[in-house]
Design a protein around this motif. Sequence first.
Motif, PDB file in Angstrom:
ATOM      1  N   THR A 184      22.551   9.068  68.897  1.00  0.00           N
ATOM      2  CA  THR A 184      21.977  10.261  68.288  1.00  0.00           C
ATOM      3  C   THR A 184      22.798  11.472  68.715  1.00  0.00           C
ATOM      4  OG1 THR A 184      19.797   9.236  68.470  1.00  0.00           O
ATOM      5  CG2 THR A 184      19.870  11.587  67.962  1.00  0.00           C
ATOM      6  N   ASP A 216      19.604   5.574  68.442  1.00  0.00           N
ATOM      7  CA  ASP A 216      19.575   5.913  67.016  1.00  0.00           C
ATOM      8  C   ASP A 216      18.216   5.590  66.404  1.00  0.00           C
ATOM      9  OD1 ASP A 216      20.765   6.850  64.593  1.00  0.00           O
ATOM     10  OD2 ASP A 216      21.118   4.787  63.970  1.00  0.00           O
ATOM     11  N   GLU A 258      14.308   6.194  65.039  1.00  0.00           N
ATOM     12  CA  GLU A 258      13.717   7.184  64.128  1.00  0.00           C
ATOM     13  C   GLU A 258      13.184   8.382  64.913  1.00  0.00           C
ATOM     14  OE1 GLU A 258      12.814   8.982  60.617  1.00  0.00           O
ATOM     15  OE2 GLU A 258      13.959   7.123  60.927  1.00  0.00           O
ATOM     16  N   HIS A 262      14.320   9.600  67.695  1.00  0.00           N
ATOM     17  CA  HIS A 262      15.439  10.437  68.140  1.00  0.00           C
ATOM     18  C   HIS A 262      16.095  11.159  66.967  1.00  0.00           C
ATOM     19  CE1 HIS A 262      16.084   8.265  72.264  1.00  0.00           C
ATOM     20  NE2 HIS A 262      14.883   8.809  72.124  1.00  0.00           N
ATOM     21  N   ARG A 263      16.119  10.524  65.806  1.00  0.00           N
ATOM     22  CA  ARG A 263      16.635  11.220  64.626  1.00  0.00           C
ATOM     23  C   ARG A 263      15.768  12.441  64.298  1.00  0.00           C
ATOM     24  NH1 ARG A 263      18.341   6.607  60.150  1.00  0.00           N
ATOM     25  NH2 ARG A 263      19.523   5.250  61.549  1.00  0.00           N
ATOM     26  N   ALA A 275      16.547  15.134  66.744  1.00  0.00           N
ATOM     27  CA  ALA A 275      17.801  15.807  66.401  1.00  0.00           C
ATOM     28  C   ALA A 275      17.582  16.825  65.291  1.00  0.00           C
ATOM     29  CB  ALA A 275      18.854  14.784  65.991  1.00  0.00           C
ATOM     30  N   PRO A 316      26.906   9.377  64.802  1.00  0.00           N
ATOM     31  CA  PRO A 316      25.620   9.122  64.141  1.00  0.00           C
ATOM     32  C   PRO A 316      25.771   8.110  63.017  1.00  0.00           C
ATOM     33  CG  PRO A 316      26.554  11.193  63.381  1.00  0.00           C
ATOM     34  CD  PRO A 316      27.472  10.690  64.457  1.00  0.00           C
ATOM     35  N   GLN A 361      23.924  15.716  63.910  1.00  0.00           N
ATOM     36  CA  GLN A 361      23.823  14.782  62.792  1.00  0.00           C
ATOM     37  C   GLN A 361      22.884  15.246  61.698  1.00  0.00           C
ATOM     38  OE1 GLN A 361      22.393  11.423  65.198  1.00  0.00           O
ATOM     39  NE2 GLN A 361      20.502  11.450  64.002  1.00  0.00           N
ATOM     40  N   ALA A 362      21.849  16.014  62.035  1.00  0.00           N
ATOM     41  CA  ALA A 362      20.860  16.449  61.055  1.00  0.00           C
ATOM     42  C   ALA A 362      21.107  17.880  60.597  1.00  0.00           C
ATOM     43  CB  ALA A 362      19.450  16.328  61.638  1.00  0.00           C
TER      44      ALA A 362
END
Length: 878
Positions: A84, A355, A357, A359-360, A363, A411, A685-686
């Motif tokens: 992440t 990685d 969900e 942690h996404r 982010a 990512p 990444q987001a």
Amino acid sequence: MTLNKILPAFLLFSLFSCSHSLQKHEDANFSFEQRADYLVSQMTLAEKVSQMSYESPAIDRLAIPEHNWWNECLHGVARAGVATVFPQAIGMASMWDREQMFEVANAISDEARAKHHNFAAKGKRGIYQGLSFWTPNVNIFRDPRWGRGMETYGEDPYLTGELGVQFIKGLQGDDDTYYKLIATAKHFVVHSGPESERHSFNATPSQFDMLNTYSPHFEKVVKEAGVYSVMCAYNSYNGLPCCGNKSLSNLLREDWGFKGYIVSDCWAINDFYMPNAHEVTSSKQEAAAMAVKAGTDLNCGDSYPSLVEAVKNGLISEAELDVSVKRLILARLKLGLFAPKGAVKYEKISYDVVDSEMHRLLALQTARKSMVLLKNKNNLLPLDKAIKKVAVIGSNANDLEVLLGNYNGYPSAPVTPLDGIKQKLPNAEVKYAAGCKLAEGLPIFEAIPSSVLFTDKACTKNGLAAEYFNNKELKGEPTHSRIDSNVDFVWGTTPPFEDLAYDEFSVRWTGVIKVKESGDYALGGEGFLGMKLFIEDSLIVDRSEVHHPHKEYEYVQLEAGKSYSIKLEYIQDNTEHAMMRLLWEKPNDNLAEEAIAIAKEAEVVIFCMGISPLLEGEEMKVKVEGFAHGDRLDIKLPRTQTALMKEIKKLGKPMVLVLLNGSALAINWENENIPAIVEAWYPGQAGGTAIADVLFGDYNPAGRLPLTFYKSVDDIPAYSNYDMRGKTYRYFEGEALYDFGFGLSYSDFTYSKLKTPDHIAPGDCVEISVDITNNSKIDGEEVIQCYAANPQAGGVNPNKSLVEFQRVMIKAGECKTINFTINPDQLMIVDEQFKKTVLAGELKISVGGAQPTAKRIRERKVLTKTILVEGSAFVMDK
């Protein structure tokens, strides 16, 4: 001290009996210190020295496994495969949010632990696979020209220290026995460029600046976070290299109570004797001995193996080495690396946390919180989601590199700004054009297409001949041979063939490149470790010694219709992310025309401009005007970008500017002419989703600048001058473009009923309360900032200093009372005897959504009150 003086006789006998469990360092009857003493006592001189380098080999007879100390996790687990990726450090600092910093670090350390145990289960203990991390970078971003400033938490020592404490706590964990990870505060001390001089520069700060600016945050992370590792800097401090400066290790250990180990910056010990560096010793042996005597326990580099001969030649004693070796073994014990299976609770962290969900989402939340709204004239933002035609312009709109910054992981599903806007507007026509280069001389890369690549001089078949080897040396017969249409591979941990090890293989591509248009072509590539590119047998790009991916290129003049031989070599060496991309930029004089054409059709133009990790960073080879060695020579937005925006402004379209960058920009024309500006940093990444959420009103921005945006480089002193006068908001006397702490919101906050005591004694805490009202119809977060000023302070003390902050959610129409306490150490100044002192006299306290002197704070008030400090001055303890 001998082992006999430490352990009782019966324990000594038990230890030397070398039971199976003790050989594996699992006997809980003995303390970590006792076990470390025992292990060191059993090592030969050569074995001790071997454990003092970052690549510490196994000592099989003592059941000590191989250990590599070099790992990175600046904003996510770095260089170790999929992870992440959170916003770059400067972006996270813009949140002004202690709790979020802790949550991010906790997530990172979860992923790091899971990755390490997965590596260890496969027998992998190499670089980027361990549990000691060289993070965070808590240097002060004192000058916007410094290329590595993006790695820091900004220009203020209090903000840096508070955020650093939370990040370190999140990394190191909460177990009473074992560390989750070991964090490293770097670079100690007085280190912030220039990058070109970092191997030779001698920092000589005044005592005022050392005590006020360069040391408080390091002291805080030692005392409050218990950071267990400190990295010494490349530069010298008061005439001695930091890694060979006993006064600095004394400050850490004797004055501040630091209990851990000190690691050198990478190859910093070589600078002790290398030409054109510090040159304080004449040999590697002398340099290594000097560093260890000064307290540098661990060497990132190749100098410490010479300690064997240094001991034999009388330059240092074996007993002096024992001190460092014990510290290092103790650290490994505290990480649980010798513990019996099941003893360390962090072993239970499942690999599916990597990685995940959760942690996404973290982010994304972090990226949203990092966004700073700099301007919103006539409330142009948020934009209407019913809009039908949007022009997105700027090469930063669709570039993965600007999401990731530096010291980054990889990512699995990154979202660029262009992607985010398209996802936000599924029914709209969203058109994209780069429009211009970020800076003249910086290519806009794309993979070289198959149409210009051929397997032979006859140019009868497209592609390149590929040879894949099941070794790291391109030796022997290839395991596989095939034709690859082009080279644009991101394998990750999936090897190109099942019978190749994904982390140890090599590839050679050969063939011909033949273009249809004559001109200067930027030819290069991006690979993790070993990459060499040849044109007509001439080596034009060589990244064979670089341990992280980065685009590198060279401009080459190619003639239309002429065949040029091309050879690309790639080596994948013990890393978790395999990738190789053969890139180019072909001549294109129509960039601006393409952008103007889509802008004419659009209802709104969204610029994604700024700079790039290809331009700013650590000791880089940059061949672009205005940039050098990773630093910036000026702070203006490159003129290629401003020129394009000036042309598009003539169309009279609504315009929004999104900046993606790691340092302050002098965007004077843009501030005057573009109605809405958002600072997005390198957002992780987001980032694209977060930017779209802010632009279209699904998130109310609340980020605040952690550094000053100046109007011109001429407003600040010389870059190499470490005197703080004239730099950062605490000493700057001019008018900033955007102040430290500045940031707007879609909500409207007002402050009232500021309560403080009228009188305090020196050494007292100050209890403060204030009411904050959200007068708008939009829920929003506000960052409450409290500053203190001592008008009677002499010497080189700050004009004002941040002493407290809180990020608080306030619902539409709601009024909240916020209470906080200012500790006396936040109110101190440095007196003429260089003592930290709280003076008697007037103390001015301001509370609000910005600095008390900030120019653009909309309708939000900053309330100020004067407190009388009565009695004798209070001198702080060490």
